[in-house]
Design a protein around this motif. Structure first.
Motif, PDB file in Angstrom:
ATOM      1  N   GLU A 149       0.796  -1.218   0.000  1.00 18.09           N
ATOM      2  CA  GLU A 149       0.000   0.000   0.000  1.00 18.09           C
ATOM      3  C   GLU A 149       0.833   1.276   0.000  1.00 18.09           C
ATOM      4  N   LYS A 150       2.132   1.158   0.223  1.00 18.14           N
ATOM      5  CA  LYS A 150       3.004   2.332   0.271  1.00 18.14           C
ATOM      6  C   LYS A 150       4.135   2.190  -0.737  1.00 18.14           C
ATOM      7  N   ASN A 151       4.393   3.278  -1.438  1.00 18.82           N
ATOM      8  CA  ASN A 151       5.519   3.344  -2.359  1.00 18.82           C
ATOM      9  C   ASN A 151       6.677   3.950  -1.569  1.00 18.82           C
ATOM     10  N   ILE A 152       7.523   3.087  -1.026  1.00 20.09           N
ATOM     11  CA  ILE A 152       8.554   3.557  -0.103  1.00 20.09           C
ATOM     12  C   ILE A 152       9.813   3.982  -0.843  1.00 20.09           C
ATOM     13  N   THR A 153      10.652   4.721  -0.141  1.00 27.32           N
ATOM     14  CA  THR A 153      11.897   5.217  -0.725  1.00 27.32           C
ATOM     15  C   THR A 153      12.972   4.124  -0.726  1.00 27.32           C
ATOM     16  N   LEU A 154      13.954   4.326  -1.547  1.00 28.55           N
ATOM     17  CA  LEU A 154      15.090   3.415  -1.603  1.00 28.55           C
ATOM     18  C   LEU A 154      15.787   3.347  -0.244  1.00 28.55           C
ATOM     19  N   LYS A 155      15.844   4.474   0.442  1.00 29.48           N
ATOM     20  CA  LYS A 155      16.465   4.504   1.770  1.00 29.48           C
ATOM     21  C   LYS A 155      15.735   3.559   2.720  1.00 29.48           C
ATOM     22  N   LYS A 156      14.393   3.566   2.691  1.00 24.10           N
ATOM     23  CA  LYS A 156      13.615   2.668   3.556  1.00 24.10           C
ATOM     24  C   LYS A 156      13.868   1.212   3.174  1.00 24.10           C
ATOM     25  N   ILE A 157      13.988   0.938   1.878  1.00 25.90           N
ATOM     26  CA  ILE A 157      14.269  -0.431   1.441  1.00 25.90           C
ATOM     27  C   ILE A 157      15.605  -0.893   2.025  1.00 25.90           C
ATOM     28  N   TYR A 158      16.613  -0.037   1.968  1.00 30.38           N
ATOM     29  CA  TYR A 158      17.914  -0.398   2.535  1.00 30.38           C
ATOM     30  C   TYR A 158      17.832  -0.579   4.050  1.00 30.38           C
ATOM     31  N   GLU A 159      17.030   0.237   4.719  1.00 30.29           N
ATOM     32  CA  GLU A 159      16.875   0.090   6.175  1.00 30.29           C
ATOM     33  C   GLU A 159      16.220  -1.253   6.514  1.00 30.29           C
ATOM     34  N   ILE A 160      15.243  -1.659   5.723  1.00 28.62           N
ATOM     35  CA  ILE A 160      14.614  -2.967   5.916  1.00 28.62           C
ATOM     36  C   ILE A 160      15.627  -4.077   5.658  1.00 28.62           C
TER      37      ILE A 160
END
Length: 69
Positions: A46-57
């Motif tokens: 449901e959310k189009n997250i940032t690349l930064k958030k992907i790396y944090e995950i």
């Protein structure tokens, strides 16, 4: 709003990896510095997250980004 199938597939993959590591959604959110409800939105696509958030995950799951993309 139409949900993008790529976001759904990404969220599903996050959930699969998280569960395979025995980590709760709440714990992963805490480890990645993300609100738990927002993590739920990510896992449902449901959310189009940032690349930064992907790396944090990825950092929280201790995996390479290639395993999620």
């Amino acid at each position: 709003m139409t949900t993008d199938e790529r976001m759904v597939a990404f969220g599903k993959r996050v959930r699969e990896v998280r569960k395979s590591k025995g980590i709760s959604q709440e714990k992963l959110a805490e480890m990645a510095g993300i609100d738990r409800s927002y993590m739920g939105n990510i896992e449902r696509g449901e959310k189009n997250i940032t690349l930064k958030k992907i790396y944090e995950i990825c950092d929280a799951l201790q995996i390479d980004i290639k395993l999620l993309i």
